[in-house]
Write a protein that holds these residues in place. Structure first.
Motif, short mmCIF file in Angstrom:
data_model
loop_
_atom_site.label_atom_id
_atom_site.label_comp_id
_atom_site.label_asym_id
_atom_site.label_seq_id
_atom_site.Cartn_x
_atom_site.Cartn_y
_atom_site.Cartn_z
N ILE A 1 5.95 45.58 21.21
CA ILE A 1 7.22 45.32 20.52
C ILE A 1 8.38 45.48 21.51
O ILE A 1 8.38 46.39 22.34
CB ILE A 1 7.41 46.30 19.34
N GLY A 2 9.35 44.60 21.41
CA GLY A 2 10.53 44.67 22.27
C GLY A 2 11.65 45.46 21.62
O GLY A 2 11.63 45.73 20.42
N THR A 3 12.65 45.83 22.41
CA THR A 3 13.80 46.57 21.89
C THR A 3 15.05 46.20 22.67
O THR A 3 14.98 45.81 23.84
CB THR A 3 13.56 48.10 21.98
N ASN A 4 16.20 46.32 22.02
CA ASN A 4 17.48 46.08 22.69
C ASN A 4 18.08 47.36 23.23
O ASN A 4 18.83 47.35 24.20
CB ASN A 4 18.47 45.42 21.73
N ALA B 1 19.30 57.91 18.96
CA ALA B 1 19.20 56.77 18.02
C ALA B 1 17.87 56.05 18.09
O ALA B 1 17.63 55.11 17.33
CB ALA B 1 20.33 55.78 18.29
N GLY B 2 16.97 56.46 18.98
CA GLY B 2 15.65 55.85 19.07
C GLY B 2 15.69 54.43 19.60
O GLY B 2 16.49 54.09 20.47
N PHE B 3 14.81 53.58 19.06
CA PHE B 3 14.74 52.18 19.46
C PHE B 3 15.55 51.35 18.47
O PHE B 3 15.39 51.48 17.26
CB PHE B 3 13.29 51.70 19.48
N SER B 4 16.41 50.48 19.00
CA SER B 4 17.31 49.76 18.11
C SER B 4 17.47 48.29 18.50
O SER B 4 17.16 47.89 19.62
CB SER B 4 18.69 50.44 18.10
N ALA C 1 17.32 42.06 9.84
CA ALA C 1 16.10 41.32 9.47
C ALA C 1 15.04 41.48 10.57
O ALA C 1 13.85 41.67 10.28
CB ALA C 1 16.42 39.85 9.26
N GLU C 2 15.47 41.43 11.81
CA GLU C 2 14.54 41.60 12.92
C GLU C 2 14.08 43.06 13.03
O GLU C 2 12.93 43.34 13.37
CB GLU C 2 15.18 41.14 14.23
N ALA C 3 15.00 44.00 12.72
CA ALA C 3 14.66 45.42 12.76
C ALA C 3 13.57 45.74 11.73
O ALA C 3 12.67 46.55 12.00
CB ALA C 3 15.89 46.26 12.49
N MET C 4 13.63 45.11 10.56
CA MET C 4 12.61 45.32 9.53
C MET C 4 11.23 44.90 10.03
O MET C 4 10.24 45.59 9.79
CB MET C 4 12.97 44.54 8.27
N VAL C 5 11.19 43.77 10.73
CA VAL C 5 9.92 43.27 11.26
C VAL C 5 9.39 44.20 12.35
O VAL C 5 8.21 44.57 12.36
CB VAL C 5 10.09 41.83 11.81
N LYS C 6 10.26 44.60 13.27
CA LYS C 6 9.84 45.48 14.36
C LYS C 6 9.36 46.82 13.82
O LYS C 6 8.34 47.36 14.26
CB LYS C 6 11.01 45.70 15.33
N GLY C 7 10.10 47.38 12.87
CA GLY C 7 9.72 48.67 12.29
C GLY C 7 8.37 48.61 11.59
O GLY C 7 7.54 49.52 11.73
N LYS C 8 8.15 47.55 10.82
CA LYS C 8 6.88 47.39 10.13
C LYS C 8 5.74 47.19 11.13
O LYS C 8 4.64 47.71 10.95
CB LYS C 8 6.95 46.19 9.16
N ALA C 9 6.00 46.44 12.20
CA ALA C 9 4.98 46.22 13.23
C ALA C 9 4.55 47.54 13.87
O ALA C 9 3.36 47.77 14.11
CB ALA C 9 5.51 45.26 14.30
N VAL C 10 5.50 48.42 14.13
CA VAL C 10 5.19 49.73 14.72
C VAL C 10 4.23 50.50 13.81
O VAL C 10 3.24 51.07 14.26
CB VAL C 10 6.47 50.55 14.98
N THR D 1 18.49 50.97 13.99
CA THR D 1 17.32 51.66 14.52
C THR D 1 16.08 51.23 13.75
O THR D 1 16.08 51.22 12.52
CB THR D 1 17.49 53.18 14.39
N PHE D 2 15.02 50.85 14.49
CA PHE D 2 13.79 50.44 13.80
C PHE D 2 12.65 51.43 14.02
O PHE D 2 11.63 51.37 13.32
CB PHE D 2 13.36 49.03 14.22
N ALA D 3 12.80 52.37 14.96
CA ALA D 3 11.77 53.39 15.18
C ALA D 3 12.37 54.55 15.95
O ALA D 3 13.33 54.38 16.72
CB ALA D 3 10.59 52.81 15.97
N GLY D 4 11.81 55.73 15.73
CA GLY D 4 12.26 56.91 16.46
C GLY D 4 11.77 56.88 17.90
O GLY D 4 10.81 56.16 18.22
N ILE D 5 12.37 57.68 18.74
CA ILE D 5 12.07 57.66 20.17
C ILE D 5 10.62 58.04 20.48
O ILE D 5 10.07 57.65 21.51
CB ILE D 5 13.04 58.57 20.95
#
Length: 281
Positions: free
Chosen positions: A199-202, A208-211, A216-225, A247-251
């Protein structure tokens, strides 16, 4: 009575002197604490409330008050759970076009992609997120005894052309990142139990973890994790100490693969894999 009055008057003066000394000591302690907080933030880019309470042996409420004071003075940025340096980049709410990002930090992305590709084993069900760093993973993939699922049309095309079994998720097409996103995409991800995912991140922040900029893209990334048994965030060093709006996932929610760790505040994290100069099979 005069003597008694004199004694009372003397005690009153002494008490007042002790109070003044006590206030001066408190102010000195406060100043030293604030200086130490700024020193840590400047050195590391960010710091958490927990780290400060342990380092300064102060209560959480005291540290939060200190951070409030420093934030009001513009000496740091107070964020949820800690603080960041004033030079920490808060990314805009807009994504940069893929065409522009493709050649940014290309050498780092290739090192990361080469390492990640070697992690795929026979029989794996692999998730490949949209993004230019993940695109570099495809350059080095050799494992054809695996199934690949992606939310990027370009990734699916490259995989199929390379003779890999590729599946693409449904949803809304987002032109700027060339990604499939939205509620439908999240619902489809729930059907899969991936053995490994990239998974990629900005942005990467200790607090703030990974953001990423888009919800809409954060929802997909978070669910993928959460759907991956072994989730890996792939990011070059330019993403450190950057914070995007969502933020889509914690560090510590995934392994982080990067070339090197330049910031002191991240060096104690056991989930960071540095690949600079590392040989892969």
């Amino acid at each position: 009575m005069i003597e008694n009055g004199g004694i009372i008057h003397l005690q009153s003066k002494t008490t007042k002197k002790i109070q003044i000394q006590s206030n001066e000591e408190k102010n000195m302690l406060l100043e030293r604490r604030l200086e130490e907080i700024l020193k840590l933030v400047d050195q590391n880019g960010s710091v958490t409330v927990q780290e400060l309470t342990e380092h300064l042996q102060a209560s959480e409420s005291t540290i939060r008050r200190d951070l409030y004071l420093l934030d009001e003075e513009g000496k740091l940025n107070r964020v949820h759970g800690g603080a960041t340096a004033v030079n920490t980049l808060y990314a805009s709410g807009r994504d940069v076009e893929v065409g522009y990002r493709r050649n940014l930090n290309r050498e780092e992305k290739e090192e990361i992609g080469k390492y990640a590709a070697a992690l795929v084993k026979p029989g794996d069900l692999v998730y490949l997120d949209a993004g230019t760093t993940i695109d570099c993973v495809i350059d080095f993939l050799t494992q054809r005894d695996a199934v690949y699922v992606t939310n990027a049309i370009g990734h699916a095309k490259r995989l199929a052309e390379g003779g890999f079994e590729a599946h693409i998720l449904g949803g809304q097409f987002k032109l700027s990142t060339e990604a499939i996103v939205g509620i439908e995409t999240v619902a489809e991800l729930e059907k899969f139990n991936f053995s490994i995912g990239f998974i990629g991140t900005n942005g990467i922040s200790r607090t703030a973890g990974f953001s990423t900029p888009d919800i809409a893209e954060a929802m997909v990334k978070g669910k993928a994790v959460t759907q991956c048994r072994r989730p890996y965030i792939l990011a070059d060093t330019s993403k450190f100490n950057q914070i995007s709006p969502i933020t889509f996932a914690g560090i510590e929610d995934a392994e982080l693969v990067t070339t090197e760790v330049k910031h002191e505040s991240f060096r104690d994290l056991a989930n960071i894999i540095t690949v600079k100069g590392r040989r892969t099979k």
